[in-house]
Each structure stands twice: as C-alpha cells, then as structure tokens.
Design an enzyme around this catalytic site. Sequence first.
Site, PDB file in Angstrom:
ATOM      1  N   LYS A  87       0.373  -1.021  -0.247  1.00  0.00           N
ATOM      2  CA  LYS A  87      -0.225  -0.417   0.304  1.00  0.00           C
ATOM      3  C   LYS A  87       0.676   1.337  -0.069  1.00  0.00           C
ATOM      4  O   LYS A  87       2.324   1.143   0.684  1.00  0.00           O
ATOM      5  CB  LYS A  87      -0.673   0.545   1.112  1.00  0.00           C
TER       6      LYS A  87
ATOM      7  N   ASP B 146      -2.036  -1.468  10.686  1.00  0.00           N
ATOM      8  CA  ASP B 146      -1.955  -1.248   9.611  1.00  0.00           C
ATOM      9  C   ASP B 146      -2.838  -2.720   8.901  1.00  0.00           C
ATOM     10  O   ASP B 146      -3.241  -2.535   8.097  1.00  0.00           O
ATOM     11  CB  ASP B 146      -1.049  -1.765   8.514  1.00  0.00           C
TER      12      ASP B 146
END
Length: 256
Positions: A8, A138
């Site tokens: 990401k 995350d």
Amino acid sequence: MRITAHAKVNIFLKITGHKEGYHTLLSRFMRVDDLYDTLTLIPEKCETFTIEGCGDIPTDSNTIYKAFQILQEYTGSKKLKHFFENHKVVVEKHIPSQAGLGGGSSDAAAFIRLVNEVCSLDIPVETLAELGSRVGADLPFFIYNYPSANVSGFGELVEAFEEETLPLELFTPDIGCDTALVYKTFKQHLLNDITLCSFTGWEKYRSKDLLELIADPVMLNDLYAAALIAYPELKKRAPESWFFSGSGSTFFRIKT
C-alpha cells in the site's frame, strides 16, 4: 492454497493526536496493484509453526506467526492447530521491508484471510480486523482488502473510499526506516505543531485530485519531516516532486 498480499501507499498521512502511548491519524491508504508478496500453504509435517521465505526474521517476531497466535487464542480451534502441524507457510517476498509499504502487515492480514477460509473458521471480517489490529495498526486495512480507504484512529477505523487505484511508480532507496523511531521523532520534534483544521475535508477528495492540489510531500505526510530528521540521508535520495509513503522510505508518483 495461495494468496497475494499487496503493498500500500499513503496518499496522505496526518497525525491527529497522541493518547494511550500511541499516535492517532487520518490517512488515505491505497493498494499497489503490481507489487505484492505471495503466501502459500504447503503440505508438510511440522513439529512447530513453520515459515519460510522471510529471511532471518525470528519466528516469534514474524507478523504471520503473531497472527497465527491471535487466531489460535481466539478460536481455541484444534483444527487450526492440526492444520499447521501438517502445513508450512512459504512466503515469496517482493515488498521491501522498512519501506512504508506495509509488507509485514499485508502478509499477516493475507494469512488471516486465507486461514479463515481454508480452516472454515467462519469469523466475520469485522472481527478479523479487530484481531488483526492486535498484531499491527495497518492490518485492518489489509484485512478489509479495499482498493482505497480512509483510515483513522489508531488504524482500526477503515472506511472504503470509492475510487480506482492509481498506476503508481515506486522508488525505495537502500535506507530502511524504523517505524517506531520515526514516530518517536515526530513526538519529540513535531507533535506540538499539529493543526487539525489544516487538513479538514481531505478525506473527501479523490486521491489523484489531492496529489495535484497539495503537491507537497511534506505537507501531505506528517511523518516525512520526522523521517528526514531521523534519517538525514533521505533528503539526498529523495526524487524531486515525488511523494512519501507511511514512515518511509519509499517515494511514489503517478505513472505518466
């Protein structure tokens, strides 16, 4: 039995405060479509939980192993324990570590999603995200598996953002940025400079529009200034007009 674990980037990352010993944030996470690790569950008799492909990371420190422990504690499933007495985890790594791309978190989240399916644990995704947050901040984003999302709180609040992923070009210099050190540096040097009103409404902008509107990597990512203090050599390696992901050290831009 295989799953991909995508990297990401943080289109923007703003620190909103500090409480209970951790920073709170508001960030746009976006999946990187063409960069991912691969996790495969391979039949093999194993005396202990076995992971291959993660270099010299001790098993006890591996996010995948921590995810397994969380699932085992939550479910108490004998089926889960038996499965990993007869299968090993093989990771094909492509996401660099300490690069702000979430590689370890993505691997652990992909493991949770795959095991939930393979072992028929039938745990709802909201619960998986909560369990994942115990491994790392995350993980909820990767467990929900949204292409793009606004992430807030300690990372546990994930709201899908309706947009296509952007074609991204990445540059990761050979400098590893320790997340804990970057956050510690932010707290010591920059926490008192937070101005919440300066980024009000950013979560409503499409990522491409926001990158074009702001166009300043330091303004878009609060951790960039902290990373430059902790790792001064980053400034020499930073490509002009590229953006900075997470706690670093990866820079990105939209492919032209």
